[in-house]
Design a protein around this motif. Structure first.
Motif, PDB file in Angstrom:
ATOM      1  N   MET A   1       0.840  -1.189   0.000  1.00 31.42           N
ATOM      2  CA  MET A   1       0.000   0.000   0.000  1.00 31.42           C
ATOM      3  C   MET A   1       0.884   1.250   0.000  1.00 31.42           C
ATOM      4  O   MET A   1       1.762   1.397   0.815  1.00 31.42           O
ATOM      5  CB  MET A   1      -0.921   0.015   1.217  1.00 31.42           C
ATOM      6  N   LYS A   2       0.624   2.143  -0.978  1.00 33.04           N
ATOM      7  CA  LYS A   2       1.329   3.413  -1.053  1.00 33.04           C
ATOM      8  C   LYS A   2       0.918   4.286   0.126  1.00 33.04           C
ATOM      9  O   LYS A   2      -0.268   4.427   0.442  1.00 33.04           O
ATOM     10  CB  LYS A   2       0.998   4.110  -2.380  1.00 33.04           C
ATOM     11  N   GLN A   3       1.872   4.915   0.801  1.00 28.40           N
ATOM     12  CA  GLN A   3       1.589   5.809   1.920  1.00 28.40           C
ATOM     13  C   GLN A   3       2.126   7.207   1.605  1.00 28.40           C
ATOM     14  O   GLN A   3       3.231   7.359   1.086  1.00 28.40           O
ATOM     15  CB  GLN A   3       2.213   5.276   3.209  1.00 28.40           C
ATOM     16  N   THR A   4       1.319   8.213   1.924  1.00 27.85           N
ATOM     17  CA  THR A   4       1.709   9.594   1.656  1.00 27.85           C
ATOM     18  C   THR A   4       1.023  10.515   2.664  1.00 27.85           C
ATOM     19  O   THR A   4      -0.057  10.197   3.174  1.00 27.85           O
ATOM     20  CB  THR A   4       1.321  10.008   0.216  1.00 27.85           C
ATOM     21  N   HIS A   5       1.654  11.626   2.985  1.00 27.65           N
ATOM     22  CA  HIS A   5       1.021  12.589   3.875  1.00 27.65           C
ATOM     23  C   HIS A   5      -0.168  13.262   3.203  1.00 27.65           C
ATOM     24  O   HIS A   5      -1.194  13.514   3.828  1.00 27.65           O
ATOM     25  CB  HIS A   5       2.031  13.657   4.315  1.00 27.65           C
ATOM     26  N   VAL A   6      -0.006  13.591   1.898  1.00 24.93           N
ATOM     27  CA  VAL A   6      -1.044  14.316   1.171  1.00 24.93           C
ATOM     28  C   VAL A   6      -1.310  13.622  -0.157  1.00 24.93           C
ATOM     29  O   VAL A   6      -0.380  13.363  -0.926  1.00 24.93           O
ATOM     30  CB  VAL A   6      -0.635  15.785   0.897  1.00 24.93           C
ATOM     31  N   CYS A   7      -2.577  13.346  -0.428  1.00 18.59           N
ATOM     32  CA  CYS A   7      -2.986  12.816  -1.725  1.00 18.59           C
ATOM     33  C   CYS A   7      -3.955  13.808  -2.348  1.00 18.59           C
ATOM     34  O   CYS A   7      -4.928  14.230  -1.707  1.00 18.59           O
ATOM     35  CB  CYS A   7      -3.653  11.453  -1.568  1.00 18.59           C
ATOM     36  N   ILE A   8      -3.673  14.206  -3.582  1.00 18.19           N
ATOM     37  CA  ILE A   8      -4.498  15.172  -4.300  1.00 18.19           C
ATOM     38  C   ILE A   8      -5.248  14.448  -5.401  1.00 18.19           C
ATOM     39  O   ILE A   8      -4.646  13.761  -6.233  1.00 18.19           O
ATOM     40  CB  ILE A   8      -3.634  16.302  -4.901  1.00 18.19           C
ATOM     41  N   ILE A   9      -6.573  14.596  -5.411  1.00 15.92           N
ATOM     42  CA  ILE A   9      -7.412  13.955  -6.420  1.00 15.92           C
ATOM     43  C   ILE A   9      -7.803  15.005  -7.453  1.00 15.92           C
ATOM     44  O   ILE A   9      -8.533  15.949  -7.153  1.00 15.92           O
ATOM     45  CB  ILE A   9      -8.689  13.351  -5.795  1.00 15.92           C
ATOM     46  N   GLY A  10      -7.309  14.858  -8.679  1.00 15.75           N
ATOM     47  CA  GLY A  10      -7.601  15.813  -9.741  1.00 15.75           C
ATOM     48  C   GLY A  10      -6.405  16.695 -10.041  1.00 15.75           C
ATOM     49  O   GLY A  10      -5.881  17.356  -9.143  1.00 15.75           O
ATOM     50  N   ALA A  11      -5.972  16.713 -11.309  1.00 14.16           N
ATOM     51  CA  ALA A  11      -4.743  17.422 -11.680  1.00 14.16           C
ATOM     52  C   ALA A  11      -5.001  18.601 -12.612  1.00 14.16           C
ATOM     53  O   ALA A  11      -4.140  18.964 -13.409  1.00 14.16           O
ATOM     54  CB  ALA A  11      -3.764  16.440 -12.321  1.00 14.16           C
ATOM     55  N   GLY A  12      -6.198  19.194 -12.509  1.00 11.54           N
ATOM     56  CA  GLY A  12      -6.453  20.433 -13.223  1.00 11.54           C
ATOM     57  C   GLY A  12      -5.696  21.580 -12.560  1.00 11.54           C
ATOM     58  O   GLY A  12      -4.808  21.354 -11.727  1.00 11.54           O
TER      59      GLY A  12
ATOM     60  N   ALA B   1      -1.892  23.056  -6.107  1.00 13.03           N
ATOM     61  CA  ALA B   1      -1.685  22.537  -4.748  1.00 13.03           C
ATOM     62  C   ALA B   1      -0.417  21.682  -4.684  1.00 13.03           C
ATOM     63  O   ALA B   1       0.390  21.812  -3.759  1.00 13.03           O
ATOM     64  CB  ALA B   1      -2.900  21.731  -4.305  1.00 13.03           C
ATOM     65  N   ALA B   2      -0.229  20.809  -5.677  1.00  9.87           N
ATOM     66  CA  ALA B   2       0.941  19.936  -5.696  1.00  9.87           C
ATOM     67  C   ALA B   2       2.236  20.740  -5.821  1.00  9.87           C
ATOM     68  O   ALA B   2       3.222  20.482  -5.114  1.00  9.87           O
ATOM     69  CB  ALA B   2       0.822  18.934  -6.847  1.00  9.87           C
ATOM     70  N   LEU B   3       2.239  21.725  -6.716  1.00  6.86           N
ATOM     71  CA  LEU B   3       3.442  22.532  -6.926  1.00  6.86           C
ATOM     72  C   LEU B   3       3.741  23.411  -5.713  1.00  6.86           C
ATOM     73  O   LEU B   3       4.908  23.623  -5.372  1.00  6.86           O
ATOM     74  CB  LEU B   3       3.266  23.388  -8.183  1.00  6.86           C
ATOM     75  N   GLN B   4       2.701  23.900  -5.051  1.00  3.26           N
ATOM     76  CA  GLN B   4       2.893  24.714  -3.855  1.00  3.26           C
ATOM     77  C   GLN B   4       3.445  23.863  -2.709  1.00  3.26           C
ATOM     78  O   GLN B   4       4.311  24.316  -1.945  1.00  3.26           O
ATOM     79  CB  GLN B   4       1.565  25.361  -3.453  1.00  3.26           C
ATOM     80  N   LEU B   5       2.959  22.639  -2.576  1.00  3.36           N
ATOM     81  CA  LEU B   5       3.501  21.726  -1.563  1.00  3.36           C
ATOM     82  C   LEU B   5       4.976  21.444  -1.835  1.00  3.36           C
ATOM     83  O   LEU B   5       5.811  21.463  -0.924  1.00  3.36           O
ATOM     84  CB  LEU B   5       2.709  20.422  -1.549  1.00  3.36           C
TER      85      LEU B   5
ATOM     86  N   SER C   1       6.418  16.304  -0.134  1.00  2.00           N
ATOM     87  CA  SER C   1       6.044  15.409  -1.221  1.00  2.00           C
ATOM     88  C   SER C   1       4.551  15.104  -1.161  1.00  2.00           C
ATOM     89  O   SER C   1       3.913  15.212  -0.101  1.00  2.00           O
ATOM     90  CB  SER C   1       6.838  14.109  -1.140  1.00  2.00           C
ATOM     91  N   CYS C   2       3.984  14.722  -2.276  1.00  2.00           N
ATOM     92  CA  CYS C   2       2.569  14.367  -2.334  1.00  2.00           C
ATOM     93  C   CYS C   2       2.336  13.404  -3.483  1.00  2.00           C
ATOM     94  O   CYS C   2       3.200  13.215  -4.348  1.00  2.00           O
ATOM     95  CB  CYS C   2       1.692  15.611  -2.505  1.00  2.00           C
ATOM     96  N   THR C   3       1.161  12.808  -3.503  1.00  2.00           N
ATOM     97  CA  THR C   3       0.723  11.966  -4.611  1.00  2.00           C
ATOM     98  C   THR C   3      -0.430  12.688  -5.305  1.00  2.00           C
ATOM     99  O   THR C   3      -1.366  13.150  -4.650  1.00  2.00           O
ATOM    100  CB  THR C   3       0.258  10.593  -4.115  1.00  2.00           C
TER     101      THR C   3
ATOM    102  N   THR D   1      -3.387   7.865   3.153  1.00  2.09           N
ATOM    103  CA  THR D   1      -2.957   9.258   3.298  1.00  2.09           C
ATOM    104  C   THR D   1      -3.562   9.876   4.546  1.00  2.09           C
ATOM    105  O   THR D   1      -4.646   9.485   4.985  1.00  2.09           O
ATOM    106  CB  THR D   1      -3.365  10.090   2.058  1.00  2.09           C
ATOM    107  N   LYS D   2      -2.848  10.818   5.109  1.00  6.02           N
ATOM    108  CA  LYS D   2      -3.373  11.537   6.263  1.00  6.02           C
ATOM    109  C   LYS D   2      -4.328  12.653   5.842  1.00  6.02           C
ATOM    110  O   LYS D   2      -5.222  13.040   6.590  1.00  6.02           O
ATOM    111  CB  LYS D   2      -2.217  12.115   7.081  1.00  6.02           C
ATOM    112  N   LEU D   3      -4.124  13.152   4.606  1.00  9.79           N
ATOM    113  CA  LEU D   3      -4.900  14.314   4.174  1.00  9.79           C
ATOM    114  C   LEU D   3      -5.248  14.193   2.695  1.00  9.79           C
ATOM    115  O   LEU D   3      -4.394  13.871   1.867  1.00  9.79           O
ATOM    116  CB  LEU D   3      -4.083  15.589   4.409  1.00  9.79           C
ATOM    117  N   LEU D   4      -6.504  14.481   2.371  1.00 11.32           N
ATOM    118  CA  LEU D   4      -6.970  14.506   0.988  1.00 11.32           C
ATOM    119  C   LEU D   4      -7.226  15.947   0.552  1.00 11.32           C
ATOM    120  O   LEU D   4      -7.868  16.716   1.279  1.00 11.32           O
ATOM    121  CB  LEU D   4      -8.281  13.731   0.845  1.00 11.32           C
TER     122      LEU D   4
END
Length: 420
Positions: free
Chosen positions: A1-12, A18-22, A28-30, A167-170
């Motif tokens: 199972m992949k583990q990450t602090h932040v997972c972002i759904i949607g890459a518009g 959000a990903a670039l700001q993190l 790091s994020c998924t 993930t801890k945060l979506l």
């Protein structure tokens, strides 16, 4: 199972921002998206002054790259055409304004346009190219989330490739049709706060503004809807219509038929489209409007962009508000990771930040939208704005990186608004 602090759904634009700001903060994020880029996204294709400011915030060299992109067209502003066919022109830059920019630099970036026009396929893919270059972003395209499971420590999501991610945060940025928004966050589609839109492309529309001004037409045969013409590179134009779903339902309007009739019969438009050629099909989409304040976060999640129902109720602009909310979501995520707190109470700071920045604009825009039910009042506003610098600058704030709070608290501002 992949583990990450932040997972972002949607890459518009919202999710990518959000990903670039993190990543800019060293986190790091998924990032997941069900599409494979480049992909088309039905939109007006305008990048306002607020979008330009957000690009600069992410990274200074993004704006020069957009400026030199072969598919971008500089845009200086927007023309509003009232029901009486009077024009009001609003610039994508602020000159002599009493409003304060929410950046430390000028709204206008020397040597570049204050706004741009660019097909969403190209703009979104530009952001994705930046995402793919960043080693802190684990980007996975062609992956659709099929299930969300809340746990004591965060979320477990299941993707279409049968892989699970813990993930801890979506950060949920997967658009107007977000299942998470409807079924977990509990935000439902309300016809009074939802706009149906159609978009297509034409080649050879006459009379396009040489400075790339976009056009929003509020014409009597089509009220309370609006018709738009946005010039694009290489002689093309993005053409479309929008109308509240509530109105469409009550009046049993065929939006596509009404759009075609408007182009064929309205005297001003008929001339401009006489030699224009339709390119491709007319496509429909929905716009969840920010005309109602909603709860944008909960235990372990934040909603961004269209998934948060943040589209401007009057102009239909969504890109800038998606990017702004994506940036604030990333900033809140940094605080969560630093404090190791992901509760709904703590994440409410995200809601406060978003509405502190966008709340006044959305309220003003909602009032402008409601004026469309009273064409004579809307005509009066346009006529007055053409004579009143304070009112014109107020409308300009919807497209520029302007903080309205200090001005709206000042009695002298209202004096100028009413009596100039």
């Amino acid at each position: 199972m992949k583990q990450t602090h932040v997972c972002i759904i949607g890459a518009g634009p919202g999710g990518s921002t959000a990903a670039l700001q993190l990543a800019k903060a060293g986190i790091s994020c998924t990032l997941l998206d069900k599409a494979v880029f480049p992909r088309d996204k039905i939109c007006g294709d305008a990048l306002s002054g607020k979008v330009v400011s957000e690009l600069r915030r992410i990274q200074e060299d993004f704006l020069p790259a957009i400026h030199t992109h072969t598919e971008s067209l500089p845009s200086q502003g927007i023309h509003f055409i009232a029901p009486n066919e009077k024009w009001l022109s609003i610039s994508f830059k602020s000159s002599g304004s009493s409003f304060t920019s929410s950046t430390t630099n000028s709204v206008e970036y020397s040597g570049f346009s204050p706004g741009y026009l660019m097909r969403r396929m190209d703009f979104d893919n530009f952001l994705i190219e930046q995402v793919k270059k960043n080693p802190l972003i684990d980007f996975r395209e062609g992956v659709e989330v099929t299930d969300y499971q809340k746990t004591e420590t965060g979320w477990i999501i299941t993707a279409s490739n049968q892989q699970s991610i813990e993930t801890k945060l979506l950060i949920v940025a997967n658009g107007a049709q977000s299942n998470f928004t409807r079924h977990i966050a509990g935000i439902t589609t309300e016809p009074k706060h939802f706009c149906a839109g159609l978009r297509t492309y034409y080649e050879g529309v006459a009379g396009l503004d040489p400075n790339g001004f976009i056009e929003l037409h509020f014409l009597k045969p089509f009220l309370p809807g609006y018709f738009w013409i946005f010039p694009l590179a290489n002689g093309y134009a993005n053409v479309g219509v929008g109308m509240l779903s509530d109105t469409i339902s009550k009046q049993k309007i065929n939006l596509k038929k009404s759009m075609q009739e408007l182009i064929q019969t309205h005297p001003a438009l008929q001339k401009r489209f006489a030699n224009a050629k339709l390119q491709g099909e007319i496509k429909g989409y929905g716009l969840p409007l920010g005309s109602k304040r909603r709860k944008l976060s909960g235990d372990g999640y934040m909603l961004v962009g269209d998934a948060a129902h943040l589209i401007d109720p009057f102009t239909g602009e969504g890109i800038s508000n998606a990017m702004i909310s994506g940036r604030w979501a990333a900033d809140q995520a940094v605080k969560c990771i630093q404090k190791q707190v992901y509760s709904g109470d703590f994440l409410a700071g995200y809601d406060q930040a978003v509405y502190r920045r966008l709340g006044n604009e959305l309220r003003i825009s909602t009032r402008m939208q409601r004026l469309l039910a009273y064409p004579s009042l809307f005509n009066m506003v346009v006529n007055r704005a053409n004579r009143n610098p304070a009112l014109k600058q107020l409308l300009s704030s919807m497209f520029n990186d302007i903080d309205l709070r200090s001005s709206l608290r000042s009695p002298t501002f209202y004096a100028r608004l009413l009596f100039q």
